[in-house]
Design a protein around this motif. Structure first.
Motif, PDB file in Angstrom:
ATOM      1  N   GLU A   1      28.146  56.825  40.681  1.00  0.00           N
ATOM      2  CA  GLU A   1      26.855  57.432  40.408  1.00  0.00           C
ATOM      3  C   GLU A   1      26.460  58.443  41.483  1.00  0.00           C
ATOM      4  OE1 GLU A   1      24.095  54.266  40.000  1.00  0.00           O
ATOM      5  OE2 GLU A   1      25.021  53.448  38.194  1.00  0.00           O
ATOM      6  N   ASP A   2      27.069  58.313  42.659  1.00  0.00           N
ATOM      7  CA  ASP A   2      26.735  59.205  43.765  1.00  0.00           C
ATOM      8  C   ASP A   2      27.848  60.208  43.993  1.00  0.00           C
ATOM      9  OD1 ASP A   2      24.396  57.732  44.221  1.00  0.00           O
ATOM     10  OD2 ASP A   2      25.483  56.305  45.501  1.00  0.00           O
ATOM     11  N   GLU A   3      27.445  61.433  44.304  1.00  0.00           N
ATOM     12  CA  GLU A   3      28.426  62.468  44.612  1.00  0.00           C
ATOM     13  C   GLU A   3      29.086  62.169  45.952  1.00  0.00           C
ATOM     14  OE1 GLU A   3      28.625  67.326  45.342  1.00  0.00           O
ATOM     15  OE2 GLU A   3      26.768  66.338  44.714  1.00  0.00           O
ATOM     16  N   TYR A   4      30.416  62.215  45.982  1.00  0.00           N
ATOM     17  CA  TYR A   4      31.141  61.890  47.211  1.00  0.00           C
ATOM     18  C   TYR A   4      31.036  63.046  48.203  1.00  0.00           C
ATOM     19  CZ  TYR A   4      34.958  61.234  50.498  1.00  0.00           C
ATOM     20  OH  TYR A   4      35.699  61.119  51.639  1.00  0.00           O
ATOM     21  N   THR A   5      30.654  62.707  49.404  1.00  0.00           N
ATOM     22  CA  THR A   5      30.574  63.687  50.481  1.00  0.00           C
ATOM     23  C   THR A   5      31.527  63.265  51.583  1.00  0.00           C
ATOM     24  OG1 THR A   5      28.243  64.107  49.981  1.00  0.00           O
ATOM     25  CG2 THR A   5      29.068  64.864  52.116  1.00  0.00           C
ATOM     26  N   GLN A   6      32.407  64.182  51.981  1.00  0.00           N
ATOM     27  CA  GLN A   6      33.382  63.862  53.021  1.00  0.00           C
ATOM     28  C   GLN A   6      32.677  63.629  54.350  1.00  0.00           C
ATOM     29  OE1 GLN A   6      35.963  66.986  54.512  1.00  0.00           O
ATOM     30  NE2 GLN A   6      37.720  65.630  54.398  1.00  0.00           N
ATOM     31  N   ASN A   7      33.070  62.554  55.029  1.00  0.00           N
ATOM     32  CA  ASN A   7      32.505  62.243  56.328  1.00  0.00           C
ATOM     33  C   ASN A   7      32.970  63.264  57.362  1.00  0.00           C
ATOM     34  OD1 ASN A   7      31.291  60.754  58.468  1.00  0.00           O
ATOM     35  ND2 ASN A   7      33.286  59.856  58.944  1.00  0.00           N
ATOM     36  N   VAL A   8      32.027  63.774  58.157  1.00  0.00           N
ATOM     37  CA  VAL A   8      32.361  64.709  59.220  1.00  0.00           C
ATOM     38  C   VAL A   8      32.462  63.919  60.510  1.00  0.00           C
ATOM     39  CG1 VAL A   8      31.659  66.771  60.473  1.00  0.00           C
ATOM     40  CG2 VAL A   8      31.166  66.576  58.034  1.00  0.00           C
TER      41      VAL A   8
END
Length: 682
Positions: A540-547
């Motif tokens: 349900e959540d857009e995946y954001t790459q961890n910085v």
């Protein structure tokens, strides 16, 4: 009889035509050129290249044998077909040979053979002297040679050549910043700087007008090989994990200056693992405060200042800072980015904010470059603008509106933007199918890049590209997994010992630094990669790459600094000294406003650990002492009256003295009370 003679004439072998010899000769020469260029391709498809070379050699052998063997007279049509075939073969050989020659030539041009060190004698523009031979009774600043021996040698050569030491005073300096400071303050009349000092110091906040304020009287240069400067790359095969340092040079013109010193506008450390096709990218902010490898005692300073001392100084500084060996470097002129991106037909970038920026020639007005927020296909000018942008130019700029004023702008954000541009270039490369386009791109790169990679090393990227293309056919999305790294930190203004100015610095966070170094070492296979057991994901959540390195850090440890005591009271100054183990010696001066600290022996913002003594002298004002009270004389009314009174008084005194002497008793003379004075502080 006539019939027999005719038959003999027709069966007689025909002599080889000069035209046929010419065509075969040109074919053999063009094929030899193609074979030569094929041998320059080093590690690319070795087996296939040898097969192709063998086929070409076999064709040449057949042509030569066929040329000189005995043959019957052929019909003109067959001769024409053969010659047409040879013409096509010659054209093919020359085209392929020339294309490969252009490609390998462009690759060779990426590794410039020589590095130029150049020094110039510089004066303020207001200085009326234009002829170096007329310099007399002047103070000339030279370096002491500890940080840059080559520049020092060039300075001595100019001094000897023009006899500058005969009638002038030579003053030895440790660094360029001190020279520039004293030139502006007119403590010296002339200084020696790198000839391209305008480019080097163009982005220094403290020297932004230096080029406009000064002029060059004379210059001298020396060319050295990369071997002499110890700038050769490692012998590491790029089929193994490797590192490469990308150095951005922000210039107004295209082409890369072959000067070793530069402005160090962008520094990106890349690690690449060819086995996993993963890369890490760390943008190092130009104001990062680190020990500079080539400065005396490795003094801390902005990392961009290392670039003024050359590529080797930058490499050693970053290696010391990260503990990671840098295998290769590539110095790139940002202005050449325009040609590269345009040659690719534009690149796709998810732009983080809308902004406006100068064009590649540093011009505003009708030349202003506008870029919108969101996924955009950027042309060369827009890609360069995104790579340069670090200020909110919309504020105060008539060319821009409020639409382009939102979003955080700083040097670190610019580094992140540069990574986006590099990523866009890499992804666009998968669509390259035209050989002519490849040559065009290589020309754009080679004209604006200098690297220490040898030709075979660069050509080895072909094998990596082939693996990438194979992977791309099996999956959608990015060709290479690029992990962004973030060096967190805090701002601190520190007194610079070299320029005697308080400068802005970016103090790296130690936790963040440890995290990004760990990620780089894991990608290089130097340490084992840890599995993230806490990873969670929801559809349900857009995946954001961890910085990595951006969050979850402890507070940044800043440097204890000497305060500005002129803003302190005496009690507060004493408290600070007690807390920090210092002793204060007060130098008292009288003033109408007592209790004010007016001067200090150590400058404000100086690092406490760089103080040579734990004693600080402060100048403090104290109240003026009251002037002694002097009795006021009575006003004189008339000279005659005064004279008579004086005579009368004298007579009376004489009579009294006579009486006293006769009686032996002393009569006290009553004191006249002093007239009160109004005592006020001035």
């Amino acid at each position: 009889m006539k019939t027999k003679n005719k038959e003999k004439e027709t069966t007689k072998p025909k002599k080889t035509s000069i035209v046929d010899i010419f065509f075969v000769l040109i074919t053999v020469i063009s094929s030899a050129f193609l074979i030569y260029t094929l041998t320059l391709l080093g590690p690319i498809e070795t087996t296939i290249r040898y097969i192709v070379i063998g086929i070409i050699a076999l064709i040449d052998l057949i042509l030569i044998i066929n040329l000189f063997r005995k043959k019957k007279k052929k019909k003109q049509l067959k001769k024409s077909i053969k010659r047409f075939f040879l013409v096509l073969l010659i054209i093919l050989y020359i085209f392929l040979g020339y294309t490969l020659y252009r490609i390998t030539g462009s690759i060779d041009n990426m590794n410039k053979e020589f590095v130029t060190t150049s020094t110039s004698l510089v004066a303020l523009k207001e200085n009326k002297i234009t002829d170096i031979n007329k310099i007399k009774n002047a103070k000339i600043a030279i370096s002491n040679g500890e940080e840059d021996q080559t520049s020092y040698d060039l300075q001595l050569e100019l001094i000897d050549e023009y006899n500058l030491d005969d009638n002038n005073e030579l003053l030895s300096y440790e660094d360029n910043a001190s020279m520039i400071r004293d030139l502006y303050s007119k403590e010296v009349d002339y200084i020696f700087l790198p000839t391209n000092y305008g480019a080097i110091y163009s982005n220094y906040e403290e020297y932004e007008t230096l080029e406009d304020d000064t002029k060059i009287l004379i210059s001298k240069e020396k060319k050295e090989t990369k071997e002499e400067l110890e700038l050769l790359g490692t012998s590491k095969d790029i089929s193994e994990p490797f590192t490469i340092l990308l150095l951005g040079v922000d210039s107004k013109s295209e082409g890369i200056e072959n000067a070793d010193s530069f402005n160090g506008d962008a520094m990106i450390l890349v690690t690449f693992n060819p086995d996993t096709l993963t890369a890490t990218m760390l943008s190092i902010p130009r104001d990062t405060y680190v020990p500079i490898a080539c400065f005396s005692n490795k003094a801390e300073n902005k990392i961009t200042h290392a670039a003024s001392r050359g590529t080797k100084c930058v490499i050693n500084t970053i290696q010391n800072f990260t503990g990671i060996t840098i295998d290769y470097y590539a110095k790139i002129n940002f202005a050449g980015l325009v040609d590269l991106v345009d040659a690719l037909g534009g690149i796709e970038v998810d732009v983080p904010y809308a902004f406006c920026e100068q064009n590649s020639k540093r011009k505003w007005g009708k030349n202003t470059v506008y870029v919108e927020k969101g996924l955009q296909t950027l042309d060369g000018e827009q890609a360069l603008a995104l790579s340069r942008n670090r200020k909110n130019n919309a504020k105060g700029m008539k060319a821009c509106g409020t639409k382009y004023s939102y979003g955080t702008r700083n040097d670190f954000v610019r580094g992140q933007n540069q990574q986006l541009v590099i990523k866009g270039i890499v992804n666009k490369a998968k669509n390259l199918e035209n050989v002519t386009k490849v040559v065009e791109i290589l020309d754009a790169i080679s004209n604006n890049m200098d690297t220490n990679m040898e030709r075979d090393t660069i050509l080895s990227f072909y094998n990596i590209a082939k693996d990438i293309m194979t992977t791309a056919n099996n999956k959608d999305g990015e060709l290479v997994t690029i992990q962004k790294l973030y060096l967190a930190g805090s701002d601190q203004r520190i007194y610079d010992e070299r320029s005697n100015l308080v400068l802005y610095n970016y103090i790296p966070n130690q936790d963040s630094k440890a995290k990004v170094i760990k990620a780089m070492k894991q990608n290089l296979g130097l340490i084992e990669k840890e599995i993230d057991k806490d990873f969670s994901y929801s559809v349900e959540d857009e995946y954001t790459q961890n910085v990595i390195g951006k969050s979850g850090n402890k507070a940044t440890t800043l440097y204890p600094l000497i305060p500005d005591f002129t803003t302190y009271t005496k009690a507060k100054a004493d408290s600070w000294a007690l807390k920090n183990g210092f002793t204060i010696v007060y130098n008292e001066v009288e003033d109408i406003n007592p209790g004010i600290i007016t001067a200090q022996s150590y400058p404000a913002k100086k690092r406490v650990d760089l103080c040579t003594s734990k004693t600080i002298t402060l100048t403090i004002t104290i109240a003026k002492e009251k002037e002694p009270i002097v009795p006021e004389n009575k006003p004189e009314t008339d000279n005659n009256t005064n004279t008579e009174n004086n005579n009368e008084n004298n007579n009376n005194n004489n009579n009294k003295n006579s009486n006293n002497e006769n009686t032996g008793t002393e009569t006290p003379t009553p004191e006249t009370p002093p007239t009160p004075e109004n005592n006020t502080n001035e």
